[in-house]
Enzyme design. Structure first.
Site, PDB file in Angstrom:
ATOM      1  N   HIS A   1       0.831  -1.205   0.000  1.00 59.12           N
ATOM      2  CA  HIS A   1       0.000   0.000   0.000  1.00 59.12           C
ATOM      3  C   HIS A   1       0.868   1.260   0.000  1.00 59.12           C
ATOM      4  O   HIS A   1       0.947   1.966  -1.006  1.00 59.12           O
ATOM      5  CB  HIS A   1      -0.941  -0.018   1.216  1.00 59.12           C
TER       6      HIS A   1
ATOM      7  N   HIS B   1       1.509   4.958  -2.826  1.00 59.19           N
ATOM      8  CA  HIS B   1       1.691   6.338  -2.357  1.00 59.19           C
ATOM      9  C   HIS B   1       3.096   6.873  -2.634  1.00 59.19           C
ATOM     10  O   HIS B   1       3.266   7.928  -3.251  1.00 59.19           O
ATOM     11  CB  HIS B   1       1.421   6.423  -0.853  1.00 59.19           C
TER      12      HIS B   1
ATOM     13  N   HIS C   1      -3.989   0.933  -6.323  1.00 56.99           N
ATOM     14  CA  HIS C   1      -4.263   1.529  -5.017  1.00 56.99           C
ATOM     15  C   HIS C   1      -5.645   1.145  -4.511  1.00 56.99           C
ATOM     16  O   HIS C   1      -5.814   0.830  -3.332  1.00 56.99           O
ATOM     17  CB  HIS C   1      -4.149   3.054  -5.079  1.00 56.99           C
TER      18      HIS C   1
ATOM     19  N   ASN D   1      -6.387  -0.737  -0.949  1.00 52.55           N
ATOM     20  CA  ASN D   1      -6.831   0.246   0.041  1.00 52.55           C
ATOM     21  C   ASN D   1      -8.258   0.031   0.519  1.00 52.55           C
ATOM     22  O   ASN D   1      -8.511  -0.027   1.717  1.00 52.55           O
ATOM     23  CB  ASN D   1      -6.707   1.669  -0.510  1.00 52.55           C
TER      24      ASN D   1
ATOM     25  N   ILE E   1      -6.647   9.160  -0.690  1.00 55.63           N
ATOM     26  CA  ILE E   1      -6.861   8.869   0.724  1.00 55.63           C
ATOM     27  C   ILE E   1      -5.928   7.742   1.113  1.00 55.63           C
ATOM     28  O   ILE E   1      -5.512   6.952   0.258  1.00 55.63           O
ATOM     29  CB  ILE E   1      -8.324   8.486   1.027  1.00 55.63           C
TER      30      ILE E   1
END
Length: 865
Positions: free
Chosen positions: A526, A531, A717, A721, A865
């Protein structure tokens, strides 16, 4: 290009400016100025929300007094020096609050420009803000341009007082040009704007800045507060390689000149923090509120009652709730997201929504089938591999770690292989492994020295049954050798059992595997692989691709809010003493572990087909769809993901082909070449010499590069997520911490394995406070904002004026709708057992669309997010 010039002198060009005033938008301002901790913050927010309508009118009144001025810049006529002619300064006029096309809380104003044919066709405009407060400029639309019609400028940018800028703010028309085809009058302005965005690499960034630059991760620790909060600098060294983050230029800490001193707010380029009064703001600042105010209250509340005694106590989080002391409940934030998450009421009850994994069955999570299924359709479905050699071997340096070859024997496996030998199962592509050995073994001494952590490095071998499900055969639990790392590992092999102490030991062994997987998921699958690795591309794109560039228009929606959420993560989630360190097994070594994994990160392996082939989960097959054949037909993440990947790739191919017909066109695009060179050599500078980086010398390579970036920021993602709370909200199913090793025979704890397996399990995994920390955060992270923009959508229909590009994008959207219907159909096919599993939980996380909230579906365009 722009149409035929015409019209007489004295013609007026009518325009509409859409903006949002600061008093409506600036959530950050409310947070920073409100007093009284979380309660004060929330009060300030609600005060602002309640005044939204009046605030718009007040802002509009201020704007009437000649406070915002625009000047058009010609794209077809020059000023005699070769630069686009600049028109006369013109101020906003009438307020248009009832415009039917306005978005939420947007405000519109008339403006009229004097025009004659000597000016030509506008291609840009300057804007000056003479007010003290900034505003968010949404768009400008010009109408009735003689012999041309309407021109759209999509802006989406904060505009501060003109004194804040060395160069006046400029915005460009929604046309698309590679650099060599830019109209000559706009060339200077295009170059100047990119220079402004790059800055000069010096000084501490101010909140109004729009400067994109790189830095290492030197802001996670807080050595000035405590030596225990010092953290190594990640990036810039072979010891700790890492992707780059956005540079803030803050002062160094006193005790460590290589590290930045922490700050209450982390700079990100202003336009990366939209600041709208929207759900995502409540979500992200909900995290900040949790970290700084709410969770410390819980820590004191549960200090004397830190253990669950039975599984029903955990389910009480969702059913009866947990009663809180009066002083705790009074300090819980009235932020909507906090109130909704905790479901606090007059009876002072803390109550979470029931996670999907126990909504149908309370105990199916314990089955071996569900344990194996979640490796294919759970929150971390991108790590399982086909076993291709036996026994499994390690890639750790033998000169440092000795022989780390697995101690699992053929005899361990063959008792559950239904008459097959290990060789036959290997040759038949029937054996699989979830290997968490190499990532954890080097850190286990440090982890097991922590007061709250005790665990093993794990290897799990599974067998593919004829019904398509995976059956776990053996779990290897390894510890560092007591005499030193060079002596290898001390390992124990646990086999399935369903009675007595052995059945509890098997349950615990699965927990050690899941804890390893939870930590690897959060830190690597993740955080690192989506990110952190995307942020350098965000920075490079804004530094070197003009808003007029076709690839900027392609990629920019996939960067929305990413630097914002990453900055927040460095403040509250992955920082020293932050939420991840509090509730995940590696504690202070968490992000450092992801640096070790980044050493073997490969950009091209982020493409889903390459990833599946590398893991042995697919075999190249040109005659099959997507050019490969899955080894497990019923692999939901791969089946759904390949269709999404192919749709992305087709869209990118259609789009790129509109602007690049030859290799030469790619090579001669100066912005494109500089973009890719810097993304590799600076953004991912610690890996810049790796041979696997694609050369940007053909349209095919550009298509592949852009497809990987879009896939990573959107579907990958989403896959790792939005299932976090649905699976991990039930801490028994996905604990993040183990606090003791398997008890030794002859001890009271060992006897408990037979007499009270629930208590034995609960004393081993995540405690009550850590569970609340974990659940609080992952529920926020698993939610969709109200204004989320999903794959196949854009937030402005006028993002380009290129009709062919718009048609190709519509084709992409239609394809995603087809895929959504196909996924729903597969989830209703009872023969595909891995799609629903014992927990009766359909695999929906790669359905492209979603509503707001905790939906367990939806692919946003970006990591927001």
């Amino acid at each position: 290009m722009f149409g035929i010039l015409g019209g007489g002198k004295g013609h007026k060009i009518k325009g509409t400016v859409v903006l949002m005033t600061k008093n409506v938008l600036d959530f950050n301002e409310v947070v920073s100025t409100a007093g009284g901790g979380v309660l004060g913050i929330a009060g300030g927010i609600f005060g602002t929300a309640n005044k939204v309508v009046g605030g718009i009118v007040d802002g509009a009144t201020a704007i009437f007094s000649r406070n915002i001025a625009l000047q058009l810049v010609s794209a077809t006529k020059t000023d005699g020096l070769g630069n686009g002619k600049v028109g006369k300064q013109t101020f906003l006029e009438n307020h248009l609050p009832s415009l039917p096309t306005l978005g939420d809380r947007q405000d519109a104003f008339n403006i009229s420009f004097e025009w004659d044919e000597s000016f030509g066709i506008p291609g840009a405009f300057y804007i000056k803000n003479f007010m003290q407060a900034e505003f968010f400029l949404v768009s400008l639309t010009l109408e009735d341009i003689p012999n041309h019609g309407t021109i759209h400028f999509v802006c989406n940018s904060w505009v501060y007082n003109a004194k804040n800028y060395k160069k006046d703010r400029i915005f460009f028309v929604n046309k698309t040009y590679v650099p060599s085809e830019t109209p000559t009058p706009l060339v200077k302005y295009r170059k100047e704007e990119l220079e402004n965005l790059r800055g000069d690499g010096t000084g501490q960034r101010k909140v109004s800045d729009r400067i994109y630059d790189y830095d290492v991760y030197n802001d996670l620790g807080n050595p000035d507060k405590s030596a225990d909060l010092a953290r190594p600098v990640l990036g810039g060294s072979s010891a700790y390689p890492y992707p780059r983050r956005g540079r803030t230029g803050r002062k160094a800490s006193k005790r460590d000149p290589k590290s930045e001193a922490p700050a209450s707010d982390t700079y990100i380029p202003r336009d990366e923090n939209f600041g709208h009064l929207k759900s995502s703001d409540f979500l992200t600042y909900g995290i900040k509120s949790l970290a700084q105010s709410v969770l410390p209250q819980f820590q004191s509340a549960f200090g004397l009652n830190a253990e669950f005694d039975k599984f029903d106590d955990v389910r009480g989080f969702f059913e009866g709730g947990i009663h809180l002391p009066t002083d705790v409940i009074s300090n819980i934030s009235p932020l909507p997201v906090i109130k909704e998450i905790f479901r606090t009421d007059g009876e002072q009850v803390l109550k979470f929504p029931p996670p999907h994994v126990i909504q149908v069955s309370k105990s199916a999570w314990m089955t071996d089938e569900e344990f194996g299924r979640e490796m294919l359709a759970g929150v971390n479905p991108c790590l399982i591999q086909r076993l291709q050699e036996f026994p499994p071997k390690s890639k750790l340096d033998a000169s440092v770690y000795g022989d780390q070859t697995s101690t699992i024997t053929k005899e361990n496996l063959e008792i559950n292989l239904g008459g097959l030998t290990v060789e036959e199962a290997l040759n038949g592509n029937k054996l699989f492994i979830l290997d968490h050995h190499d990532a954890f073994l080097p850190y286990l001494r440090k982890i097991n020295d922590l007061p709250t952590a005790k665990s093993y490095a794990t290897r799990t071998i599974l067998f593919l049954k004829d019904d398509g499900t995976l059956k776990p055969l053996a779990i290897e639990l390894s510890l560092p050798h007591p005499r030193g790392d060079e002596f290898g590992a001390v390992s124990r092999v646990i086999l399935p059992a369903d009675q007595g102490a052995e059945s509890t030991i098997w349950l615990l062994a699965k927990a050690y595997v899941v804890v390893n997987d939870s930590c690897y998921h959060q830190l690597m699958s993740h955080w690192l692989n989506t990110h952190a690795t995307i942020e350098p591309f965000v920075i490079a794109t804004n530094r070197h691709l003009s808003v007029l560039h076709p690839i900027y228009k392609l990629l920019s929606p996939h960067y929305r809010d990413t630097m914002n959420i990453n900055g927040l993560a460095r403040q509250s989630l992955i920082n020293a003493g932050g939420i991840i360190e509090q509730s995940f097994l590696p504690g202070p070594f968490s992000v450092e572990m992801s640096s070790a994994v980044y050493k073997s990160w490969v950009f091209t392996d982020q493409a889903l087909p390459a990833d599946l082939i590398k893991r042995g989960m697919a075999i190249e097959d040109p005659s099959s769809p997507h050019g490969l054949r899955l080894v497990i037909d019923d692999y939901p993440y791969a089946v759904d993901g390949l269709e999404i990947w192919s749709a992305i790739q087709s869209w990118v191919k259609d789009y790129v082909s509109l602007y690049y017909a030859t290799d030469d066109a790619i090579k001669k695009d100066t912005e494109l070449q500089t973009w890719w060179k810097e993304a590799v050599e600076k953004g991912h500078g610690d890996l810049k010499d790796k041979p696997w980086w694609p050369k940007l010398n053909t349209p095919q390579n550009l298509i592949h590069i852009c497809s990987i970036i879009i896939w990573t920021a959107s579907a990958l993602h989403a896959a790792v997520n939005f299932g976090q709370y649905p699976y991990g909200g039930y801490i028994l199913n996905r604990p993040t911490l183990t606090r003791r090793l398997i008890p030794e025979p002859g001890t009271k704890e060992y006897d408990e394995l037979s007499s009270n397996h629930q208590k034995a399990y609960l004393r081993t995994i995540t405690g009550k406070y850590e569970a609340i920390v974990d659940l609080s955060v992952i529920e926020i992270l698993s939610r969709h904002a109200s204004d989320e923009v999903y794959l196949g959508q854009r937030d402005n229909p006028n993002w380009t004026d290129d009709t062919k590009a718009l048609q190709a994008f519509q084709k992409f959207g239609n394809k995603l709708k087809e895929i959504e219907n196909k996924i729903l159909g597969r989830n209703n096919n009872s023969s595909l057992r891995n799609r629903v599993g014992p927990v009766k939980m359909p695999y929906t996380v790669l359905l492209p669309t979603s509503k707001e909230g905790l939906t367990f579906r939806g692919i946003p365009n970006s990591i927001s997010i």
